[in-house]
Motif scaffolding. Structure first.
Motif, PDB file in Angstrom:
ATOM      1  N   MET A 163      10.351 -26.234  27.823  1.00 44.11           N
ATOM      2  CA  MET A 163      11.354 -26.610  26.835  1.00 44.11           C
ATOM      3  C   MET A 163      10.624 -26.941  25.540  1.00 44.11           C
ATOM      4  O   MET A 163       9.383 -27.009  25.504  1.00 44.11           O
ATOM      5  CB  MET A 163      12.161 -27.827  27.320  1.00 44.11           C
ATOM      6  N   HIS A 164      11.393 -27.151  24.467  1.00 39.32           N
ATOM      7  CA  HIS A 164      10.751 -27.449  23.187  1.00 39.32           C
ATOM      8  C   HIS A 164      10.065 -28.818  23.210  1.00 39.32           C
ATOM      9  O   HIS A 164       9.164 -29.089  22.419  1.00 39.32           O
ATOM     10  CB  HIS A 164      11.791 -27.402  22.049  1.00 39.32           C
ATOM     11  N   ASP A 165      10.504 -29.721  24.146  1.00 37.35           N
ATOM     12  CA  ASP A 165       9.880 -31.048  24.200  1.00 37.35           C
ATOM     13  C   ASP A 165       9.545 -31.439  25.635  1.00 37.35           C
ATOM     14  O   ASP A 165       9.691 -32.575  26.043  1.00 37.35           O
ATOM     15  CB  ASP A 165      10.807 -32.099  23.591  1.00 37.35           C
ATOM     16  N   GLY A 166       9.117 -30.471  26.453  1.00 39.45           N
ATOM     17  CA  GLY A 166       8.738 -30.781  27.834  1.00 39.45           C
ATOM     18  C   GLY A 166       8.906 -29.573  28.730  1.00 39.45           C
ATOM     19  O   GLY A 166       8.792 -28.414  28.279  1.00 39.45           O
ATOM     20  N   TYR A 167       9.201 -29.867  30.019  1.00 42.79           N
ATOM     21  CA  TYR A 167       9.368 -28.794  31.003  1.00 42.79           C
ATOM     22  C   TYR A 167      10.629 -29.047  31.827  1.00 42.79           C
ATOM     23  O   TYR A 167      11.061 -30.177  32.040  1.00 42.79           O
ATOM     24  CB  TYR A 167       8.152 -28.730  31.938  1.00 42.79           C
ATOM     25  N   TRP A 168      11.162 -27.936  32.283  1.00 42.27           N
ATOM     26  CA  TRP A 168      12.354 -27.948  33.132  1.00 42.27           C
ATOM     27  C   TRP A 168      11.937 -27.486  34.525  1.00 42.27           C
ATOM     28  O   TRP A 168      11.623 -26.327  34.748  1.00 42.27           O
ATOM     29  CB  TRP A 168      13.406 -27.020  32.554  1.00 42.27           C
ATOM     30  N   TYR A 169      11.935 -28.437  35.489  1.00 38.29           N
ATOM     31  CA  TYR A 169      11.505 -28.117  36.857  1.00 38.29           C
ATOM     32  C   TYR A 169      12.733 -27.781  37.694  1.00 38.29           C
ATOM     33  O   TYR A 169      13.725 -28.525  37.710  1.00 38.29           O
ATOM     34  CB  TYR A 169      10.773 -29.306  37.490  1.00 38.29           C
ATOM     35  N   LYS A 170      12.635 -26.665  38.384  1.00 38.93           N
ATOM     36  CA  LYS A 170      13.694 -26.262  39.306  1.00 38.93           C
ATOM     37  C   LYS A 170      13.209 -26.517  40.735  1.00 38.93           C
ATOM     38  O   LYS A 170      12.174 -25.988  41.151  1.00 38.93           O
ATOM     39  CB  LYS A 170      14.057 -24.794  39.119  1.00 38.93           C
ATOM     40  N   LEU A 171      13.961 -27.323  41.473  1.00 43.20           N
ATOM     41  CA  LEU A 171      13.633 -27.670  42.854  1.00 43.20           C
ATOM     42  C   LEU A 171      14.724 -27.147  43.774  1.00 43.20           C
ATOM     43  O   LEU A 171      15.896 -27.091  43.404  1.00 43.20           O
ATOM     44  CB  LEU A 171      13.513 -29.190  43.014  1.00 43.20           C
ATOM     45  N   LEU A 172      14.330 -26.771  44.972  1.00 48.74           N
ATOM     46  CA  LEU A 172      15.287 -26.314  45.987  1.00 48.74           C
ATOM     47  C   LEU A 172      15.379 -27.386  47.085  1.00 48.74           C
ATOM     48  O   LEU A 172      14.386 -27.717  47.730  1.00 48.74           O
ATOM     49  CB  LEU A 172      14.848 -24.982  46.581  1.00 48.74           C
ATOM     50  N   LEU A 173      16.588 -27.905  47.254  1.00 48.66           N
ATOM     51  CA  LEU A 173      16.852 -28.915  48.274  1.00 48.66           C
ATOM     52  C   LEU A 173      17.650 -28.270  49.406  1.00 48.66           C
ATOM     53  O   LEU A 173      18.729 -27.739  49.188  1.00 48.66           O
ATOM     54  CB  LEU A 173      17.642 -30.085  47.677  1.00 48.66           C
ATOM     55  N   SER A 174      17.100 -28.322  50.606  1.00 56.49           N
ATOM     56  CA  SER A 174      17.785 -27.738  51.761  1.00 56.49           C
ATOM     57  C   SER A 174      17.934 -28.803  52.850  1.00 56.49           C
ATOM     58  O   SER A 174      17.121 -29.712  52.974  1.00 56.49           O
ATOM     59  CB  SER A 174      17.008 -26.528  52.306  1.00 56.49           C
ATOM     60  N   ASN A 175      18.986 -28.636  53.638  1.00 52.12           N
ATOM     61  CA  ASN A 175      19.260 -29.545  54.752  1.00 52.12           C
ATOM     62  C   ASN A 175      19.079 -28.774  56.049  1.00 52.12           C
ATOM     63  O   ASN A 175      19.865 -27.891  56.376  1.00 52.12           O
ATOM     64  CB  ASN A 175      20.690 -30.095  54.650  1.00 52.12           C
ATOM     65  N   ILE A 176      18.048 -29.117  56.791  1.00 54.44           N
ATOM     66  CA  ILE A 176      17.789 -28.439  58.069  1.00 54.44           C
ATOM     67  C   ILE A 176      18.214 -29.319  59.249  1.00 54.44           C
ATOM     68  O   ILE A 176      17.865 -29.029  60.401  1.00 54.44           O
ATOM     69  CB  ILE A 176      16.304 -28.039  58.203  1.00 54.44           C
ATOM     70  N   GLY A 177      18.934 -30.400  58.938  1.00 57.41           N
ATOM     71  CA  GLY A 177      19.441 -31.279  59.995  1.00 57.41           C
ATOM     72  C   GLY A 177      20.945 -31.184  60.116  1.00 57.41           C
ATOM     73  O   GLY A 177      21.522 -30.105  60.024  1.00 57.41           O
ATOM     74  N   ARG A 178      21.611 -32.322  60.292  1.00 54.61           N
ATOM     75  CA  ARG A 178      23.054 -32.363  60.472  1.00 54.61           C
ATOM     76  C   ARG A 178      23.782 -32.512  59.136  1.00 54.61           C
ATOM     77  O   ARG A 178      23.205 -32.875  58.123  1.00 54.61           O
ATOM     78  CB  ARG A 178      23.430 -33.534  61.394  1.00 54.61           C
ATOM     79  N   TYR A 179      25.063 -32.250  59.194  1.00 54.26           N
ATOM     80  CA  TYR A 179      25.951 -32.370  58.043  1.00 54.26           C
ATOM     81  C   TYR A 179      25.880 -33.785  57.461  1.00 54.26           C
ATOM     82  O   TYR A 179      25.784 -34.788  58.181  1.00 54.26           O
ATOM     83  CB  TYR A 179      27.368 -32.045  58.505  1.00 54.26           C
ATOM     84  N   CYS A 180      25.936 -33.889  56.132  1.00 54.14           N
ATOM     85  CA  CYS A 180      25.946 -35.186  55.468  1.00 54.14           C
ATOM     86  C   CYS A 180      26.866 -35.120  54.245  1.00 54.14           C
ATOM     87  O   CYS A 180      27.274 -34.040  53.818  1.00 54.14           O
ATOM     88  CB  CYS A 180      24.530 -35.615  55.059  1.00 54.14           C
ATOM     89  N   GLN A 181      27.169 -36.284  53.687  1.00 52.41           N
ATOM     90  CA  GLN A 181      28.077 -36.345  52.545  1.00 52.41           C
ATOM     91  C   GLN A 181      27.599 -37.407  51.562  1.00 52.41           C
ATOM     92  O   GLN A 181      26.710 -38.193  51.852  1.00 52.41           O
ATOM     93  CB  GLN A 181      29.499 -36.646  53.013  1.00 52.41           C
TER      94      GLN A 181
END
Length: 237
Positions: free
Chosen positions: A130-148
């Protein structure tokens, strides 16, 4: 024993009366001519020994009955002690069974709570300048049970900012988490990603990741290191 004493009394009484009858013999007619006090002395002399005999036999009979009652009381006391001991053993067995059932229930509860947890995996996908830093893209996955009620925070020391939230996150579901960092655009040591949610049993679950970025010489974008911390406490909401 009481029949023996009674029989002995009858035999002795019969013998005594026979002896008295033999002793008096034909002088019974003289009773009609005797004064009343003399007649009373006669009968007292005749029946006095019999009264003493039956008094002594009654004394022995009473002693026998007292001993029998004492033995009966001892037997009842022994039976009572045995009953108390059996009840104590029964209580001990019941307590052990309850303890085993309680441990089994706690084990099953812990197993159910463990099975109900989501298991998050967080990886770095890409970094955009970015013009004043960085934009990090992370992938969050759930390999366990359903949550809310999933909420993701970036924390360091006392500072915290919410970077992502989602109403539900199903098992095997994967979502993108965007993390803009201004200024130098680097995540220094001590930054953490906290992921909080409610598991399928309604328990509050928190999982923590250490995250750090650094720029190597000759590279355009920073490298990112993510390390999961498992020492997290859960509680039931």
């Amino acid at each position: 024993m009481s029949k023996f004493l009674a029989g002995l009394g009858v035999v002795l009484t019969t013998l005594y009366l026979s002896f008295a009858l033999w002793l008096v013999g034909g002088r019974l007619y003289m009773l009609q001519t005797m004064e009343l006090n003399a007649v009373g002395d006669f009968f007292a002399g005749i029946f006095g020994p019999l009264a003493i005999l039956w008094l002594v036999l009654g004394f022995f009979q009473q002693g026998i009955e007292l001993r029998q009652n004492n033995d009966a009381l001892k037997l009842q006391a022994e039976e009572l002690r045995n009953s108390v001991e059996q009840q104590r053993e029964l209580v001990g067995v019941t307590a052990r069974q309850v303890s085993i059932e309680m441990e089994k229930w706690q084990h099953e509860r812990r197993a159910a709570a463990e099975a109900a947890k989501p298991v998050f995996n967080l990886v770095h996908s890409s970094t955009l300048p970015m013009h004043d830093g960085y934009w990090y893209k992370l992938l969050l996955s759930n390999i366990g049970r359903y949550c809310q009620q999933v909420v993701v925070y970036l924390r360091k020391d006392e500072h915290e900012s919410r970077i992502f939230n989602k109403a539900t996150l199903k098992a095997t579901e994967e979502v993108e988490v965007n993390l803009p960092i201004h200024g130098e655009g680097l995540l220094s040591r001590g930054h953490q990603i906290h992921i909080e949610c409610l598991d399928s049993l309604g328990g509050v679950n928190t999982q923590v990741f250490d995250i750090e970025s650094f720029k190597e010489p000759g590279t355009e974008n920073p490298a990112v290191l993510i390390d999961k911390i498992y020492a997290v406490q859960d509680r039931v909401s």
